[in-house]
Design an enzyme around this catalytic site. Structure first.
Site, PDB file in Angstrom:
ATOM      1  N   HIS A 223       0.861  -1.186   0.000  1.00  0.00           N
ATOM      2  CA  HIS A 223       0.000   0.000   0.000  1.00  0.00           C
ATOM      3  C   HIS A 223       0.897   1.236   0.000  1.00  0.00           C
ATOM      4  CE1 HIS A 223       0.852   0.606   4.234  1.00  0.00           C
ATOM      5  NE2 HIS A 223       0.041   1.648   4.281  1.00  0.00           N
ATOM      6  N   TYR A 277      -5.873   7.586   4.657  1.00  0.00           N
ATOM      7  CA  TYR A 277      -5.601   8.013   6.019  1.00  0.00           C
ATOM      8  C   TYR A 277      -4.494   9.056   5.989  1.00  0.00           C
ATOM      9  CZ  TYR A 277      -1.627   4.725   5.874  1.00  0.00           C
ATOM     10  OH  TYR A 277      -0.473   4.060   5.543  1.00  0.00           O
ATOM     11  N   ASP A 576     -16.809 -26.755  23.841  1.00  0.00           N
ATOM     12  CA  ASP A 576     -17.832 -27.618  24.435  1.00  0.00           C
ATOM     13  C   ASP A 576     -18.010 -28.790  23.476  1.00  0.00           C
ATOM     14  OD1 ASP A 576     -19.150 -26.063  22.490  1.00  0.00           O
ATOM     15  OD2 ASP A 576     -21.058 -26.220  23.525  1.00  0.00           O
TER      16      ASP A 576
END
Length: 849
Positions: A223, A277, A576
């Site tokens: 990126h 960003y 479980d």
């Protein structure tokens, strides 16, 4: 740091980036000694992603463990003085994104992040004046978000890790594995014998694991990031660029490290609508972009440092900056930034990079013990979560309990052994990694399903299910029916009991799921359980072994079935399971699908003595859940065995024939109705379906999908591992104390005795909405007197009881039936009431008849 290269260590950590250093530091904090950390690059600027990353930390996630790990990381590094707590703002340029930001607030509230806020456009620009407020609708502000100074943080870890020695410029050439155990780490400077080894090489994770013959699905992707020239709008801000990395050995061009070491003075920001960003670097701006096509890197050819470049930094590709190449974004990164931050228009860039980082097929980290004894994974982790996962892994290694200071954590979604067998194929995980890259900033719908890599794993019933209009959802590669279009006629029959659902909650749902639920309560349905797993445990010591790992008393007679738990040393619920005794030395242990075979089956394999054989039969048996009040009548038509309640009682097992098909029949039901699980060898599966389906036509037998299963099991209060129970809860908190027998000796017993003596602070409890039929969403805060006291674990509408159900863990003072609570979901506040469980058939009259 030691000058002499060691030939032996208790623990070797491969990789001295954010994660490897964090693991070593936390092991030292727990008292571990003789830890050796090696890296192929110089220290601390190794050339990995930890030193090319901008260090931005946004802590909020829909995942509890990700949020908790991020918050721990920010507190740790803040205390260390290497974290700039400038806050973080996520922006919205669309109404859909504003809805998403409201979810961010709710997740933050649920998982304990302080003071999450929604901001108006004007409030956003008060925090970050360079944003054009006309371009946005608002923002989400988390005041404890910020930025970590990567190089300083690595230096701090190294200085504070008293029990560890660090060695740079060391290439690992092989991992010595003998008898399925790690024995040594071979390097170009010599061999280090060891008892434990941690793979923390991130971008090189696939290559490192290959040395131990492990196919870990770690996909590197590029990126982009640029740092602008000094901006007039930021004039007057002090800058140390030029001296930040002075005295350090920096591979290749050091511009990126120089600028990454320059701290921000404004909040860090994200424009997720455009996959962008940003943050300040002194008087410059740093701009990051995921807004381009996925640039995948072959994990086999991840390079090394050279004089010209760093190993995890590729040359900047301007075409991906200036052109719109992301399949879901209309604007190029440059155009979107120019609009949002006008000061960046027509400026020069002082530093640029295509930085490499990694994704797994589901986008989550890969941590924990691998299939090789003593070999641990600490991969696919960003700076944001690195401190937290270092703590979790160190606690897991030293004490057998993955935990943070706030308590045990749920590891099912991040466990390295959660991946299905096909996930290690390189083309598969590279492509899946590219998809996760594409989705980093996308708004992903509830129950979203991929288009690619479908049909990998199909039960013998698949063709028949297709003919019946199955809507398939994928889990672990299995195609599992969520509902069947052939049951559409039932919707009209049960219309009065099926409320409409609107908004985000309604996406990828069908009223047919509700109709299948109600039909099963009235008649009989067949549910495909082939993705569930059987684990065969055999040998003279099989019974003693199961008694040692099971919380319940499993010293049972042949033909008996016993529900139990597998626990870790801290009493956390690993699984479980249903234990079935088939013979004097033969047991079948059944567990769920998805990540259960790898995690639960692997745990049993790891703990079994040489005298016990453990075989994880993933896909070896095809299984049908036959449930409903007419299930006995249907089954009796197809077998000579006596299936009456007297001869075949609840929680018993028989080996019978259904038609010609040999079947292990268990009298158990996950939906709260009379019924059986019918386990047959896979090659007989098609005939098993055919026999039952044809014999039950006059009984109106129907296929039933996973949507109906979920709502039915919540009405009955049956737990789902990975959703309601995990390693972050013990049996008493989870309402499963009946599955614990303290008169037996088992792993985790000591912790449970202490927990029982002390009493639990929180318990799982059902709540129902007072005046709404909306279906709530997981991860949303449950409030008492306006304060978050828990969050929604699982929720659905209870079509039999006619109420919207959610399960949550609440402090014990709020678990009394009748207590008023509220739930915040999708921006609405719902009134709800704590209830006793089970909500449906508390006397078990439906099951035992």
């Amino acid at each position: 740091m030691s000058a002499d290269f060691p030939s032996q260590a208790d623990t070797v950590v491969i990789g001295a980036g954010a994660v490897g250093c964090s693991v070593a530091y936390h092991l030292s904090e727990l008292g571990a000694e003789d830890v050796v950390v090696v890296d192929q690059g110089p220290l601390p600027v190794t050339g990995g992603s930890s030193v090319h990353a901008p260090g931005i930390m946004f802590q909020t996630s829909p995942s509890k463990i990700q949020t908790k790990a991020a918050y721990y990381t920010s507190r740790l590094l803040s205390d260390a003085g290497v974290y700039d707590e400038v806050g973080g703002i996520e922006l919205a340029r669309s109404e859909e994104r504003m809805d998403f930001l409201r979810r961010r607030v709710e997740w933050a509230e649920s998982y304990g992040l302080p003071d999450p806020q929604l901001l108006s456009p004007e409030e956003v620009t008060e925090h970050f004046p360079l944003v054009d407020e006309d371009e946005i609708l608002g923002g989400y502000y988390s005041p404890t978000d910020g930025r970590v100074d990567g190089i300083s943080a690595l230096q701090w870890y190294i200085a504070k890790s008293d029990g560890a020695d660090f060695y740079g410029n060391v290439e690992v050439t092989d991992l010595d594995v003998a008898g399925d155990s790690i024995g040594a780490v071979e390097t170009d400077r010599g061999t280090i014998d060891c008892d434990r080894c941690v793979i923390a090489t991130n971008n090189w994770g696939y290559q490192t694991a290959q040395m131990a013959d492990l196919d870990l699905p770690i996909a590197p992707v590029e990126h982009q990031y640029v740092v602008t020239e000094a901006l007039e709008e930021l004039s007057g801000v002090d800058s140390n660029v030029g001296s930040n990395t002075e005295g350090l050995q920096v591979p290749g061009n050091g511009d990126i490290q120089e600028y990454m070491s320059e701290g921000p003075h404004r909040p860090v920001g994200r424009d997720q609508d455009n996959s962008l960003y940003f943050r300040t670097h002194g008087d410059s701006l740093g701009l990051g972009s995921y807004n381009h096509e996925a640039l995948s890197v072959d994990p086999d050819v991840m390079g090394k440092n050279s004089e010209e470049s760093q190993a995890s930094v590729h040359s900047f590709t301007s075409e991906h900056w200036e052109k719109a190449t992301h399949p879901d974004r209309e604007k190029s990164p440059k155009q979107a930034f120019d609009e949002l931050l006008p000061a960046t228009k027509d400026v020069e860039y002082e530093a640029t990079e295509n930085g490499i980082f990694v994704f797994t097929p589901d986008g989550m980290p890969a941590i924990g013990p691998t299939h090789v004894d003593g070999l641990w994974s600490a991969l696919a982790i960003w700076w944001t979560h690195s401190g937290g996962y270092g703590k979790i892994i160190a606690e897991w290694m030293e004490n057998g309990v993955p935990r943070l200071p706030s308590g045990p954590v749920d590891t099912g979604g991040v466990h390295v052994r959660r991946f299905s067998p096909h996930a290690g194929e390189k083309n598969y995980f590279v492509d899946k990694g590219a998809t996760r890259y594409r989705q980093v900033y996308s708004i992903v719908e509830p129950r979203w399903q991929p288009d690619k890599h479908r049909g990998l794993r199909r039960s013998p019933f698949y063709d028949r299910q297709q003919d019946l209009g199955a809507e398939f959802y994928q889990s672990g590669g299995w195609e599992s029916a969520q509902w069947y279009d052939s049951n559409a006629d039932l919707v009209e029959e049960y219309e009065a009991q099926i409320p409409d659902q609107d908004g985000w909650q309604s996406i990828n749902r069908s009223k047919i799921e509700a109709a299948e639920h109600l039909h099963t309560r009235d008649a009989v349905s067949m549910f495909d359980m082939t993705s569930f797993s059987s684990i065969m445990v055999e040998g003279a010591d099989a019974g003693d072994f199961l008694q040692r790992v099971c919380s319940n008393d499993v010293d049972i007679d042949v033909g008996d079935v016993r529900y139990s738990l597998l626990l870790n040393e801290g009493g956390g619920i690993l699984a479980d399971v249903t234990v079935v005794r088939l013979g004097a030395e033969e047991y079948m242990v059944t567990t769920g699908g998805g990540n259960s075979p790898g995690i639960h089956g692997g745990w049993l394999e790891d703990h079994a003595p040489e005298t016990v054989s453990v075989t994880v039969e993933e896909g070896a048996k095809s299984t049908i859940g036959l449930w409903g009040p007419k299930s006995r009548l249907l089954l009796q038509r197809c077998t000579d065995a006596d299936v009456s309640n007297d001869d075949f009682p609840y929680f018993s097992a028989k080996q019978i024939y259904v038609g010609e098909v040999p079947v292990i029949a268990l009298r158990v039901s996950y939906v709260g109705e009379l019924g059986w699980e019918l386990w047959a060898p896979t090659e007989y599966g098609n005939r098993l379906w055919e026999t039952l389906y044809e014999a039950g036509q006059d009984l109106d037998v129907r296929p039933m999908g996973g949507g109906a299963l979920e709502s039915m099991r919540l009405e009955k209060g049956y737990r789902l591992w990975g959703t309601d129970i995990d390693t972050d809860s013990n049996p008493y908190e989870a309402g499963l104390g009946f599955a614990v027998d303290l008169d037996t000796d088992f792993i985790g017993k000591e912790a449970l005795e202490a927990a029982k003596a002390e009493g639990v602070d929180a318990e799982i409890t059902p709540i129902t909405l007072d005046d709404s039929t909306d279906i709530l969403l997981s991860g949303r805060p449950v409030l008492v007197d306006g304060e978050a006291q828990g969050y929604v674990q699982a929720a659905d509408f209870g079509y039999t009881i006619g109420e919207s159900i959610a399960y949550t863990y609440l402090p014990t003072e709020y678990t009394e039936a009748g207590t008023d609570v509220q739930v915040r979901c999708e921006g609405e506040l719902y009134d709800a009431t704590v209830r006793n469980e089970p909500l449906f058939d508390p006397g078990r009259e439906k099951i035992i008849r």
